[in-house]
Design a protein around this motif. Structure first.
Motif, PDB file in Angstrom:
ATOM      1  N   ALA A 155      42.944  57.950  31.438  1.00  0.00           N
ATOM      2  CA  ALA A 155      42.591  57.501  32.760  1.00  0.00           C
ATOM      3  C   ALA A 155      41.833  56.116  32.544  1.00  0.00           C
ATOM      4  CB  ALA A 155      41.450  58.630  32.888  1.00  0.00           C
ATOM      5  N   LYS A 156      41.007  56.069  31.461  1.00  0.00           N
ATOM      6  CA  LYS A 156      40.687  54.723  31.145  1.00  0.00           C
ATOM      7  C   LYS A 156      41.596  53.564  31.330  1.00  0.00           C
ATOM      8  CE  LYS A 156      37.680  52.154  27.872  1.00  0.00           C
ATOM      9  NZ  LYS A 156      37.080  52.046  26.498  1.00  0.00           N
ATOM     10  N   ALA A 157      42.824  53.693  30.715  1.00  0.00           N
ATOM     11  CA  ALA A 157      44.199  52.715  30.932  1.00  0.00           C
ATOM     12  C   ALA A 157      44.524  52.631  32.358  1.00  0.00           C
ATOM     13  CB  ALA A 157      45.238  53.225  30.082  1.00  0.00           C
TER      14      ALA A 157
ATOM     15  N   ALA B 296      43.768  45.684  23.594  1.00  0.00           N
ATOM     16  CA  ALA B 296      42.404  45.109  23.428  1.00  0.00           C
ATOM     17  C   ALA B 296      41.515  45.745  24.316  1.00  0.00           C
ATOM     18  CB  ALA B 296      42.520  43.619  23.447  1.00  0.00           C
ATOM     19  N   GLU B 297      41.731  46.156  25.549  1.00  0.00           N
ATOM     20  CA  GLU B 297      40.802  46.317  26.488  1.00  0.00           C
ATOM     21  C   GLU B 297      40.411  47.823  26.099  1.00  0.00           C
ATOM     22  OE1 GLU B 297      39.567  45.594  29.811  1.00  0.00           O
ATOM     23  OE2 GLU B 297      40.238  43.588  29.392  1.00  0.00           O
TER      24      GLU B 297
ATOM     25  N   LEU C 241      44.333  48.958  34.348  1.00  0.00           N
ATOM     26  CA  LEU C 241      45.668  48.805  35.051  1.00  0.00           C
ATOM     27  C   LEU C 241      45.710  48.611  36.670  1.00  0.00           C
ATOM     28  CD1 LEU C 241      48.049  50.453  32.531  1.00  0.00           C
ATOM     29  CD2 LEU C 241      47.498  47.824  32.773  1.00  0.00           C
ATOM     30  N   ALA C 242      44.722  49.436  37.284  1.00  0.00           N
ATOM     31  CA  ALA C 242      44.515  49.203  38.643  1.00  0.00           C
ATOM     32  C   ALA C 242      43.927  48.155  39.172  1.00  0.00           C
ATOM     33  CB  ALA C 242      43.630  50.444  39.260  1.00  0.00           C
ATOM     34  N   VAL C 243      43.183  47.470  38.020  1.00  0.00           N
ATOM     35  CA  VAL C 243      42.608  46.007  38.606  1.00  0.00           C
ATOM     36  C   VAL C 243      43.637  44.957  38.612  1.00  0.00           C
ATOM     37  CG1 VAL C 243      40.973  44.274  37.600  1.00  0.00           C
ATOM     38  CG2 VAL C 243      40.274  46.869  37.577  1.00  0.00           C
TER      39      VAL C 243
END
Length: 138
Positions: free
Chosen positions: A40-42, A58-59, A46-48
């Motif tokens: 979910a964090k990924a 790295a994120e 990626l939605a940004v």
């Protein structure tokens, strides 16, 4: 101005308890999306904007093999696509799909919902807390 280190510690513990213990929305996100929170964090990152696999690792603060597992699963679910980077064929770019955008938006909505004690604060106290949190996060 002299600061009370014990008070600062007490406030920090209270903030952590409020956000991470009493009203941790991560499980709710996992249940709603039927996936681990790292996936979910990924999606939320990626939605940004699309990221290379290296940037995504790295994120997420994950290593390359684990990031590959996360992305492989999201690809299987139809939430992201992985393409060759346009300027560097050795790299892969990960882009969220429309389905992934919907899931990321749901996760953001769940995570962004303030808990009842915060919503129910006296307006003057809420304004004071807003001023303090804004100063702390500058």
């Amino acid at each position: 101005m002299s600061h009370d280190p014990q008070m600062a510690t007490r406030v920090w513990h209270g903030m952590r308890a409020l956000v991470l213990d009493r009203y941790d929305r991560r499980k709710e996100v996992c249940d709603a999306l039927d996936m681990s929170f790292i996936r979910a964090k990924a999606l939320r990152r990626l939605a940004v904007a699309p990221l290379t696999m290296r940037q995504l690792a790295a994120e997420l603060s994950t290593d390359a093999p684990y990031t590959t597992l996360v992305v492989d699963d999201l690809v299987r679910r139809g939430m992201v696509v992985r393409d060759v980077h346009p300027q560097d064929r050795r790299q892969k770019t990960v882009t969220v799909t429309a389905e992934g955008e919907k899931a990321a938006a749901l996760a953001e909505a769940i995570l962004g919902e303030p808990p009842p004690p915060l919503r129910d604060l006296d307006p003057v106290d809420l304004a004071t807390l807003d001023r303090i949190v804004t100063a702390l996060t500058r």
